[in-house]
Design a protein around this motif. Structure first.
Motif, PDB file in Angstrom:
ATOM      1  N   ASN A  31       1.682  14.159  96.273  1.00 59.55           N
ATOM      2  CA  ASN A  31       2.496  14.575  97.415  1.00 59.55           C
ATOM      3  C   ASN A  31       3.239  15.892  97.064  1.00 59.55           C
ATOM      4  O   ASN A  31       3.772  16.027  95.969  1.00 59.55           O
ATOM      5  CB  ASN A  31       3.535  13.514  97.759  1.00 59.55           C
ATOM      6  N   ALA A  32       3.238  16.801  98.014  1.00 63.79           N
ATOM      7  CA  ALA A  32       3.967  18.079  97.849  1.00 63.79           C
ATOM      8  C   ALA A  32       4.897  18.258  99.053  1.00 63.79           C
ATOM      9  O   ALA A  32       4.980  17.402  99.921  1.00 63.79           O
ATOM     10  CB  ALA A  32       2.983  19.225  97.721  1.00 63.79           C
ATOM     11  N   LEU A  33       5.620  19.456  99.089  1.00 57.49           N
ATOM     12  CA  LEU A  33       6.586  19.665 100.157  1.00 57.49           C
ATOM     13  C   LEU A  33       5.911  19.692 101.521  1.00 57.49           C
ATOM     14  O   LEU A  33       6.351  19.050 102.456  1.00 57.49           O
ATOM     15  CB  LEU A  33       7.364  20.965  99.907  1.00 57.49           C
ATOM     16  N   LEU A  34       4.821  20.423 101.666  1.00 57.33           N
ATOM     17  CA  LEU A  34       4.141  20.543 102.963  1.00 57.33           C
ATOM     18  C   LEU A  34       2.671  20.108 102.882  1.00 57.33           C
ATOM     19  O   LEU A  34       1.900  20.435 103.790  1.00 57.33           O
ATOM     20  CB  LEU A  34       4.236  21.975 103.478  1.00 57.33           C
ATOM     21  N   SER A  35       2.298  19.420 101.885  1.00 59.20           N
ATOM     22  CA  SER A  35       0.892  18.976 101.748  1.00 59.20           C
ATOM     23  C   SER A  35       0.825  17.764 100.828  1.00 59.20           C
ATOM     24  O   SER A  35       1.786  17.409 100.149  1.00 59.20           O
ATOM     25  CB  SER A  35       0.012  20.110 101.213  1.00 59.20           C
TER      26      SER A  35
ATOM     27  N   PHE B  14      -9.797  16.034  98.720  1.00 56.70           N
ATOM     28  CA  PHE B  14      -9.399  17.130  99.611  1.00 56.70           C
ATOM     29  C   PHE B  14      -7.855  17.143  99.677  1.00 56.70           C
ATOM     30  O   PHE B  14      -7.174  16.185  99.268  1.00 56.70           O
ATOM     31  CB  PHE B  14      -9.999  16.969 101.032  1.00 56.70           C
ATOM     32  N   ARG B  15      -7.278  18.272 100.261  1.00 55.63           N
ATOM     33  CA  ARG B  15      -5.835  18.400 100.494  1.00 55.63           C
ATOM     34  C   ARG B  15      -5.576  18.520 102.001  1.00 55.63           C
ATOM     35  O   ARG B  15      -6.386  19.103 102.727  1.00 55.63           O
ATOM     36  CB  ARG B  15      -5.255  19.612  99.783  1.00 55.63           C
ATOM     37  N   VAL B  16      -4.491  17.919 102.423  1.00 58.43           N
ATOM     38  CA  VAL B  16      -4.056  17.998 103.834  1.00 58.43           C
ATOM     39  C   VAL B  16      -2.804  18.890 103.857  1.00 58.43           C
ATOM     40  O   VAL B  16      -1.781  18.545 103.262  1.00 58.43           O
ATOM     41  CB  VAL B  16      -3.745  16.604 104.402  1.00 58.43           C
ATOM     42  N   ASP B  17      -2.952  20.026 104.545  1.00 54.79           N
ATOM     43  CA  ASP B  17      -1.833  20.993 104.617  1.00 54.79           C
ATOM     44  C   ASP B  17      -1.121  20.899 105.984  1.00 54.79           C
ATOM     45  O   ASP B  17      -1.750  20.521 106.976  1.00 54.79           O
ATOM     46  CB  ASP B  17      -2.343  22.427 104.437  1.00 54.79           C
ATOM     47  N   GLY B  18       0.218  21.309 105.946  1.00 45.25           N
ATOM     48  CA  GLY B  18       1.030  21.334 107.176  1.00 45.25           C
ATOM     49  C   GLY B  18       1.705  20.000 107.408  1.00 45.25           C
ATOM     50  O   GLY B  18       2.090  19.695 108.548  1.00 45.25           O
ATOM     51  N   ALA B  19       1.865  19.214 106.375  1.00 43.82           N
ATOM     52  CA  ALA B  19       2.447  17.899 106.562  1.00 43.82           C
ATOM     53  C   ALA B  19       3.926  17.954 106.252  1.00 43.82           C
ATOM     54  O   ALA B  19       4.384  17.627 105.158  1.00 43.82           O
ATOM     55  CB  ALA B  19       1.739  16.885 105.649  1.00 43.82           C
ATOM     56  N   ALA B  20       4.738  18.383 107.253  1.00 45.74           N
ATOM     57  CA  ALA B  20       6.183  18.381 107.055  1.00 45.74           C
ATOM     58  C   ALA B  20       6.735  16.973 107.141  1.00 45.74           C
ATOM     59  O   ALA B  20       7.719  16.642 106.519  1.00 45.74           O
ATOM     60  CB  ALA B  20       6.827  19.269 108.095  1.00 45.74           C
ATOM     61  N   ILE B  21       6.076  16.175 107.945  1.00 48.77           N
ATOM     62  CA  ILE B  21       6.433  14.760 108.047  1.00 48.77           C
ATOM     63  C   ILE B  21       5.218  13.929 107.708  1.00 48.77           C
ATOM     64  O   ILE B  21       4.174  14.467 107.294  1.00 48.77           O
ATOM     65  CB  ILE B  21       6.948  14.426 109.458  1.00 48.77           C
TER      66      ILE B  21
END
Length: 233
Positions: free
Chosen positions: A136-140, A207-214
């Motif tokens: 888990n990252a800040l936005l991804s 894979f990575r999912v980007d743009g996940a602020a929530i």
């Protein structure tokens, strides 16, 4: 011998003369006896005077078979002509065997090894998949899906479908598959032989999912139509 016969005749004559009172039957008997004596005497005298008329009798050695007479030989002209009544021997007909039917060419072929047959492909068993969030990252965040093949036959093709909660989310850094997008639905398919799932083996897709602020975990995940495991409720 003649003198003896004459003396016998004289004696008979004297006996007949001395017995004049005999019966007539006695005279007849005496006369018959004299006739027999005379005939016998005549035969003996004839034989003694002509001995060459006697036929010599050939006496063979003891145990010999009866004498055979001369064999009559005939000239070819004297032989009787063959009559039509003589049975003629006919030559038996020659029986011919029935022709042998030709053997079909298929029967003449040598029996060799049976032709090689392709072994039947074992029935395919549905694949399984397990989803997991690895980082888990800040936005991804990073995700991984493990595709499992429980059957003995390899699975060269498959389709992994991941549905994200929003179309604004993007999938990047894909490994182990090739991704395509249709709105918020992402489809992953094998990329070459490296993505082929071997029998009783697994293939890992990351894979990575980007743009996940929530929260941005997938709302659905399927492998060939079967639901994946590991998704949060």
């Amino acid at each position: 011998m003649l003198d003896g016969l004459v003396a016998a005749v004289g004696a008979v004559r004297r006996a007949v003369v001395g017995r004049r009172d005999g019966s007539r039957l006695a005279y007849v008997a005496i006369a018959a006896s004299l006739g027999v004596l005379l005939a016998t005497a005549y035969s003996i005298v004839t034989v003694l005077r002509t001995p060459e008329r006697l036929t010599p009798v050939a006496v063979g050695p003891a145990g010999s078979g009866p004498a055979t007479g001369p064999v009559a030989t005939a000239t070819p002209g004297d032989q009787p002509e063959p009559s039509d009544a003589t049975p003629r021997t006919s030559t038996p007909p020659v029986s011919t065997a029935a022709p042998v039917a030709p053997v079909p060419p298929a029967a003449l072929r040598s029996t060799g090894a049976p032709p090689a047959t392709t072994p039947a492909r074992p029935p395919s068993i549905p694949l399984g998949a397990a989803f997991a969030v690895e980082e888990n990252a800040l936005l991804s965040y990073g995700a991984a899906v493990t595709i499992d093949n429980p059957g003995p036959a390899p699975a060269p093709t498959w389709a992994l479908v991941v549905v994200l909660p929003r179309e604004s989310l993007r999938v990047t850094s894909v490994t182990g598959a090739r991704a395509s997008r249709d709105g918020a639905t992402w489809t992953f398919v094998p990329e070459g032989d490296a993505s082929r799932v071997p029998g009783h083996g697994t293939v890992r897709v990351t894979f990575r999912v980007d743009g996940a602020a929530i929260s941005a975990t997938p709302t659905a995940c399927t492998i060939d139509g079967a639901a994946c495991t590991g998704l949060p409720d």
